[in-house]
Design a protein around this motif. Structure first.
Motif, short mmCIF file in Angstrom:
data_model
loop_
_atom_site.label_atom_id
_atom_site.label_comp_id
_atom_site.label_asym_id
_atom_site.label_seq_id
_atom_site.Cartn_x
_atom_site.Cartn_y
_atom_site.Cartn_z
N ARG A 46 1.22 -4.04 7.06
CA ARG A 46 -0.24 -4.10 6.98
C ARG A 46 -0.86 -3.01 6.12
NH1 ARG A 46 -3.71 -4.31 12.51
NH2 ARG A 46 -2.09 -5.75 13.22
N CYS A 47 -0.22 -1.92 5.96
CA CYS A 47 -0.85 -0.78 5.28
C CYS A 47 -0.28 -0.54 3.88
CB CYS A 47 -0.71 0.49 6.10
SG CYS A 47 -0.90 0.26 7.88
N CYS A 50 -1.77 -1.35 0.25
CA CYS A 50 -2.69 -0.42 -0.42
C CYS A 50 -2.09 0.99 -0.48
CB CYS A 50 -4.02 -0.36 0.34
SG CYS A 50 -4.89 -1.95 0.34
N HIS A 51 -1.56 1.44 0.65
CA HIS A 51 -1.13 2.85 0.73
C HIS A 51 0.24 3.11 0.12
CE1 HIS A 51 -4.53 4.52 2.99
NE2 HIS A 51 -4.60 3.32 3.55
N ARG A 70 -5.69 7.87 -0.70
CA ARG A 70 -5.13 9.18 -1.05
C ARG A 70 -3.60 9.18 -0.87
NH1 ARG A 70 -7.05 13.46 0.42
NH2 ARG A 70 -9.05 12.82 1.29
N TRP A 77 -4.46 17.94 2.98
CA TRP A 77 -5.27 16.92 3.66
C TRP A 77 -4.83 16.81 5.12
CZ3 TRP A 77 -3.48 12.14 5.72
CH2 TRP A 77 -4.50 11.38 6.33
N HIS A 85 -9.78 11.90 13.56
CA HIS A 85 -10.22 11.26 12.32
C HIS A 85 -9.28 10.10 11.97
CE1 HIS A 85 -11.47 10.76 8.11
NE2 HIS A 85 -10.20 10.83 7.79
N SER A 100 -14.43 4.46 2.11
CA SER A 100 -14.54 3.11 1.57
C SER A 100 -14.41 2.03 2.65
CB SER A 100 -13.46 2.90 0.52
OG SER A 100 -13.38 1.53 0.19
N MET A 103 -11.12 0.11 3.26
CA MET A 103 -10.17 0.51 4.30
C MET A 103 -10.64 -0.22 5.55
SD MET A 103 -7.73 2.07 5.78
CE MET A 103 -7.44 1.97 7.55
C1 HEC Z 1 -7.07 -3.08 1.54
C2 HEC Z 1 -6.40 -1.82 1.32
C3 HEC Z 1 -6.06 -0.96 2.51
C4 HEC Z 1 -5.29 -1.30 3.60
C5 HEC Z 1 -4.60 -2.63 3.89
C6 HEC Z 1 -5.25 -0.12 4.44
N1 HEC Z 1 -5.96 0.89 3.87
FE1 HEC Z 1 -6.17 2.75 4.63
N2 HEC Z 1 -7.43 3.23 3.09
C7 HEC Z 1 -7.70 2.42 2.02
C8 HEC Z 1 -8.58 3.12 1.11
C9 HEC Z 1 -9.13 2.57 -0.20
C10 HEC Z 1 -8.82 4.37 1.70
C11 HEC Z 1 -9.60 5.53 1.09
C12 HEC Z 1 -11.03 5.36 1.30
C13 HEC Z 1 -11.83 6.49 0.69
O1 HEC Z 1 -11.28 7.52 0.27
O2 HEC Z 1 -13.05 6.29 0.63
C14 HEC Z 1 -8.09 4.40 2.95
C15 HEC Z 1 -8.11 5.45 3.84
C16 HEC Z 1 -7.25 5.57 4.92
C17 HEC Z 1 -7.15 6.77 5.75
C18 HEC Z 1 -8.02 8.00 5.66
C19 HEC Z 1 -7.61 8.89 4.55
C20 HEC Z 1 -8.62 10.00 4.36
O3 HEC Z 1 -8.86 10.33 3.22
O4 HEC Z 1 -9.13 10.52 5.35
C21 HEC Z 1 -6.15 6.53 6.64
C22 HEC Z 1 -5.62 7.48 7.70
C23 HEC Z 1 -5.66 5.19 6.38
N3 HEC Z 1 -6.36 4.65 5.34
C24 HEC Z 1 -4.65 4.60 7.07
C25 HEC Z 1 -4.34 3.24 6.96
C26 HEC Z 1 -3.42 2.57 7.83
C27 HEC Z 1 -2.60 3.23 8.93
C28 HEC Z 1 -3.43 1.25 7.45
C29 HEC Z 1 -2.69 0.11 8.09
C30 HEC Z 1 -3.01 -0.17 9.48
C31 HEC Z 1 -4.33 1.12 6.33
N4 HEC Z 1 -4.86 2.34 6.07
C32 HEC Z 1 -4.57 -0.04 5.64
C33 HEC Z 1 -7.23 1.15 1.80
C34 HEC Z 1 -6.46 0.42 2.69
#
Ligand code: HEC
Length: 130
Positions: A46-47, A50-51, A70, A77, A85, A100, A103
């Motif tokens: 799931r993550c 993007c990540h 990031r 960080w 958070h 964003s 996310m």
């Molecule tokens: C559709 C794309 C996408 C998916 C899928 C996604 N993320 Fe993200 N995530 C992002 C983006 C883009 C950001 C950064 C947003 C920003 O900096 O404004 C983010 C930010 C985060 C952050 C915070 C980072 C910070 O700078 O504080 C965390 C923790 C995180 N995601 C965890 C996860 C986890 C765990 C999953 C899966 C359950 C997940 N994300 C799924 C796109 C995604």
């Protein structure tokens, strides 16, 4: 007469034995995956789009994102970001903490606390992954 009853016993014994063979084998008990294993799998499914699989912010969908995710290897960080958070951004989505909205929220994790906490722990391990 005696011979007949012996034959009967033999046939009955054979029949019982045949029945035993037809019984399904007892299934070997399989260990339930731990929350840590489930979290790792969830991150991959799931993550990582993007990540990135290692959390370095370079999953296949990342190029289309602005801002981009990031790099979870960034130790400074991790030092700044509290578990609270991480829990909030993961469960309620980026918009809930001023990040964003791309996310997305993962509302199902609100009710699966062991998995949610294991996922936060998994994000922490990515700091030192490799
Ligand atoms: C559709 C794309 C996408 C998916 C899928 C996604 N993320 Fe993200 N995530 C992002 C983006 C883009 C950001 C950064 C947003 C920003 O900096 O404004 C983010 C930010 C985060 C952050 C915070 C980072 C910070 O700078 O504080 C965390 C923790 C995180 N995601 C965890 C996860 C986890 C765990 C999953 C899966 C359950 C997940 N994300 C799924 C796109 C995604």
């Amino acid at each position: 007469m005696k011979r007949l009853s012996l034959v009967f016993v033999a046939v009955a014994a054979l029949a019982i034995n045949a029945c035993k063979h037809e019984q399904a084998p007892t299934p070997t008990p399989r260990a339930q995956p731990s929350p840590a294993q489930r979290a790792q799998e969830l991150f991959t499914n799931r993550c990582a789009t993007c990540h990135g699989p290692q959390g370095t912010g370079d999953g296949p969908a990342a190029a289309a994102l602005n801002p981009r995710p990031r790099n979870f290897r960034d130790t400074s960080w991790h030092a700044r970001a509290t578990d609270e958070h991480l829990r909030k951004v993961i469960v309620e989505g980026g918009a809930s903490v001023g990040l964003s909205p791309l996310m997305a929220a993962n509302a199902d994790l609100a009710t699966d606390v062991p998995l949610r906490d294991a996922l936060v722990a998994h994000v922490r391990t990515l700091m030192t992954a490799h």
